[in-house]
Design an enzyme around this catalytic site. Structure first.
Site, PDB file in Angstrom:
ATOM      1  CG  ASP A  79      -1.820   1.238   1.242  1.00 37.51           C
ATOM      2  OD1 ASP A  79      -2.386   1.567   0.178  1.00 37.51           O
ATOM      3  OD2 ASP A  79      -1.951   1.891   2.289  1.00 37.51           O
ATOM      4  CB  CYS A  85      -2.897   0.801  -2.590  1.00 36.01           C
ATOM      5  SG  CYS A  85      -2.893   2.571  -2.927  1.00 36.01           S
ATOM      6  CB  CYS A 103     -10.279   4.938  -0.202  1.00 34.73           C
ATOM      7  SG  CYS A 103      -8.818   5.552   0.655  1.00 34.73           S
TER       8      CYS A 103
HETATM    9  N1  DGL Z   1      -4.306   3.559  -0.009  1.00 34.99           N
HETATM   10  C1  DGL Z   1      -4.886   4.616  -0.821  1.00 34.99           C
HETATM   11  C2  DGL Z   1      -6.115   4.059  -1.559  1.00 34.99           C
HETATM   12  O1  DGL Z   1      -6.677   3.033  -1.215  1.00 34.99           O
HETATM   13  C3  DGL Z   1      -5.265   5.812  -0.006  1.00 34.99           C
HETATM   14  C4  DGL Z   1      -4.079   6.590   0.512  1.00 34.99           C
HETATM   15  C5  DGL Z   1      -3.319   7.346  -0.541  1.00 34.99           C
HETATM   16  O2  DGL Z   1      -3.892   8.262  -1.186  1.00 34.99           O
HETATM   17  O3  DGL Z   1      -2.160   7.028  -0.731  1.00 34.99           O
HETATM   18  O4  DGL Z   1      -6.533   4.667  -2.510  1.00 34.99           O
END
Ligand code: DGL
Length: 279
Positions: A15, A78, A197
């Site tokens: 992530d 992610c 997210c």
């Molecule tokens: N882990 C990201 C997502 O799921 C959120 C955090 C970020 O913007 O890096 O989109």
């Protein structure tokens, strides 16, 4: 061609930072027998506002790092990385690096459930600016279920609210209400909302408060975990390449102390963290 080892290894979970811990937690709970290496690129997070080119470059480096650590299978836990880098890594890089390794994302396992979960066939998605503007969820949904109508809303303030431990503050109420009102004003028939997210499960109570009654909320962790378990049943050749000692390593590109402290917002147990460089 690469020189990566063919030996069995841990499952890699990547992530941009902490959010993937919500996905890791569900995967680990469902399948504690495997070994895991979690990598958070905290030094360069957040990925949400970054361009395609940059998210792809950073994610590619992270996957290479996990491959170097012996992972034969990497999950991009992610949404932003899954939206902006997964396809290029699968199509461009893997055939060159090692066609037998796999990199999987979180968008497809989520989208697959939509027809089953939505009765009105009107679905909403909330995510980072990067995930929403990439159109990845919308494209996957249109491919798989063209009869489903999709409305998406970028919520750029929600990740900082979580990372700054402001989930219970009036500021969180303000930003959550504002985006959800805007989303449902565009389509009042939405009956299923994808939390696209990794951070949003930590805002679940507040999100529930501001969505109309009867709307199903879809945090991804459990579905991604179940989908991974199904994948390993369908692919015994990959399962055989995964070591099973029940260990977990946590790597970050930022300070290890900072990571273990903030990780306590996402996990119910303390963890030991190692700092690494990936560029
Ligand atoms: N882990 C990201 C997502 O799921 C959120 C955090 C970020 O913007 O890096 O989109």
């Amino acid at each position: 061609m690469n020189s990566y080892s063919k030996q069995a290894g841990a499952i890699g979970i990547f992530d941009s930072g902490y959010g993937g811990l919500t996905v890791f937690d569900k995967i680990h709970t469902l399948m504690p027998q495997y070994d895991y290496i979690y990598l958070g690129d905290n030094a360069r997070a957040p990925y949400g506002p970054r361009s395609f080119e940059v998210v792809y470059r950073f994610t590619r480096q992270a996957v290479m790092k996990l491959f170097e650590q012996g992972c034969q299978l990497v999950i991009l836990a992610c949404n932003t990385a899954s939206a902006k880098a997964l396809r290029s890594i699968q199509q461009r890089d893997l055939p060159e690096w090692d066609p037998e390794r796999r990199v999987l994302g979180v968008i497809r396992p989520t989208v697959e459930l939509m027809d089953q979960l939505s009765h009105t066939k009107h679905v909403g998605i909330v995510g980072t600016t990067g995930t929403i503007s990439s159109g990845s969820y919308q494209i996957e949904l249109a491919k798989m279920f063209p009869h489903i109508q999709v409305t998406a809303e970028a919520c750029p303030m929600w990740v900082p609210l979580v990372e700054n431990n402001e989930t219970d503050s009036p500021g969180a109420d303000y930003f959550i209400k504002r985006h959800l009102e805007h989303l449902f004003a565009q389509d009042s028939q939405i009956d299923t909302l994808i939390l696209g997210c990794t951070h949003y499960p930590l805002l679940l109570n507040k999100i529930r408060h501001y969505v109309p009654q009867g709307v199903t909320l879809l945090p991804q962790g459990e579905y991604v975990a179940q989908s991974l378990s199904d994948y390993l049943h369908r692919h015994p050749e990959m399962d055989a390449k995964l070591t099973q000692q029940g260990t977990c390593r946590f790597l970050t590109t930022e300070s290890a102390d900072k990571f273990s402290e903030t990780a306590s917002l996402f996990l119910s147990h303390p963890i030991t963290v190692e700092q690494v460089t990936i560029d």
